[in-house]
Design a protein around this motif. Structure first.
Motif, mmCIF file in Angstrom:
data_model
loop_
_atom_site.group_PDB
_atom_site.id
_atom_site.type_symbol
_atom_site.label_atom_id
_atom_site.label_comp_id
_atom_site.label_asym_id
_atom_site.label_seq_id
_atom_site.Cartn_x
_atom_site.Cartn_y
_atom_site.Cartn_z
ATOM 1 N N LYS A 13 5.736 1.983 -2.845
ATOM 2 C CA LYS A 13 4.917 0.785 -2.647
ATOM 3 C C LYS A 13 4.136 0.846 -1.335
ATOM 4 O O LYS A 13 2.965 0.448 -1.280
ATOM 5 C CB LYS A 13 5.803 -0.456 -2.681
ATOM 6 N N ARG A 17 0.142 0.716 -0.944
ATOM 7 C CA ARG A 17 -0.501 -0.319 -0.110
ATOM 8 C C ARG A 17 -1.477 0.317 0.872
ATOM 9 O O ARG A 17 -2.552 -0.227 1.135
ATOM 10 C CB ARG A 17 0.568 -1.125 0.632
ATOM 11 N N SER A 22 -3.305 -3.842 -4.155
ATOM 12 C CA SER A 22 -2.688 -5.148 -3.930
ATOM 13 C C SER A 22 -1.278 -5.161 -4.516
ATOM 14 O O SER A 22 -0.912 -4.304 -5.327
ATOM 15 C CB SER A 22 -3.516 -6.242 -4.589
ATOM 16 N N ALA A 23 -0.500 -6.168 -4.120
ATOM 17 C CA ALA A 23 0.866 -6.300 -4.632
ATOM 18 C C ALA A 23 0.864 -6.489 -6.143
ATOM 19 O O ALA A 23 1.715 -5.927 -6.852
ATOM 20 C CB ALA A 23 1.573 -7.461 -3.943
ATOM 21 N N ASP A 24 -0.101 -7.273 -6.658
ATOM 22 C CA ASP A 24 -0.177 -7.501 -8.100
ATOM 23 C C ASP A 24 -0.483 -6.204 -8.847
ATOM 24 O O ASP A 24 0.091 -5.935 -9.916
ATOM 25 C CB ASP A 24 -1.249 -8.547 -8.424
ATOM 26 N N ALA A 25 -1.384 -5.401 -8.281
ATOM 27 C CA ALA A 25 -1.738 -4.136 -8.918
ATOM 28 C C ALA A 25 -0.549 -3.175 -8.928
ATOM 29 O O ALA A 25 -0.310 -2.474 -9.917
ATOM 30 C CB ALA A 25 -2.921 -3.501 -8.196
ATOM 31 N N ASN A 27 2.665 -4.034 -8.842
ATOM 32 C CA ASN A 27 3.688 -4.552 -9.751
ATOM 33 C C ASN A 27 3.296 -4.399 -11.216
ATOM 34 O O ASN A 27 4.160 -4.473 -12.097
ATOM 35 C CB ASN A 27 3.966 -6.028 -9.447
ATOM 36 N N SER A 28 2.010 -4.199 -11.485
ATOM 37 C CA SER A 28 1.561 -4.039 -12.870
ATOM 38 C C SER A 28 1.662 -2.594 -13.354
ATOM 39 O O SER A 28 1.440 -2.319 -14.534
ATOM 40 C CB SER A 28 0.117 -4.518 -13.018
#
Length: 214
Positions: A13, A17, A22-25, A27-28
């Motif tokens: 992660k 970064r 992004s965090a959403d990207a 996590n997807s």
């Protein structure tokens, strides 16, 4: 029931970064992306039994959508009880202190890529090659023994290059005693720019396992 290595997840992660994701990207991303980059472990017997029982308690009484019958029939329950016996004996858990992964490289983000050494596929491949190497029914025991010695030596050397990271310059070079002779002959040399064959460890320094072959 694998437990992902949280340190590896954090490394992945953080690297993403730094690439601006992004965090959403992050996590997807699919689990397949993390699978090659995150090592996993099989818990010790008590934790593994607890996790298995939770799953069976949740799903064992469920009904099959097509047949309408319970998901777990008599055979499934017998298999479950048999599996629990192996779980409690530690047959399915990782051996503490043993690494089941080797790093096979890095991706374009600089994230380590790991190769898992679990499973029986590689072992079955080894047995298949042994059968191919020793053909026929009229081979003398002495010849078969010598053939197996040579085959296992070459197999282990190939695995060192392909899996364990031995330099590719040694690929298909199996006369490693020549390399060891060079290392020993150059041990007393002074002002060497680099140790000779630094990837190779002389077998004279190996500790015996007490196992015999042949």
């Amino acid at each position: 029931f694998f437990v992902p290595n949280q340190d590896d997840i954090a490394v992945v992660k953080e690297a993403l970064r730094k690439q601006g994701m992004s965090a959403d990207a992050i996590n997807s991303l699919s689990w397949q992306f993390f699978k090659e980059r995150v090592r996993r472990s099989v818990p010790q017997p008590k934790e593994l039994e607890h996790n298995l029982k939770r799953l069976v308690d949740m799903m064992g009484s469920a009904l099959d959508a097509k047949s309408g019958k319970p998901l777990f029939g008599p055979k499934a329950w017998n298999l479950y009880r048999s599996t629990l016996t192996h779980v409690r004996k530690g047959c399915l858990s990782d051996v503490p202190g043993v690494s089941y992964y080797v790093q096979s490289g890095e991706d374009s983000y600089g994230i380590p890529i790991f190769k898992c050494l679990r499973g029986t596929s590689a072992l079955e491949g080894f047995h298949q090659k042994v059968r191919q190497a020793v053909r026929g029914f009229n081979i003398s025991p002495r010849f078969a023994n010598a053939l197996l010695y040579e085959f296992i030596h070459r197999w282990n050397h190939d695995r060192q290059v392909q899996v364990l990271g031995l330099s590719a310059e040694y690929e298909n070079f199996y006369d490693l005693w020549i390399v060891e002779e060079e290392i020993e002959a150059m041990e007393s040399w002074e002002k060497l720019p680099a140790p000779p064959h630094s990837d190779i460890e002389c077998t004279k320094y190996f500790a015996t396992t007490g196992e015999d072959f042949g």
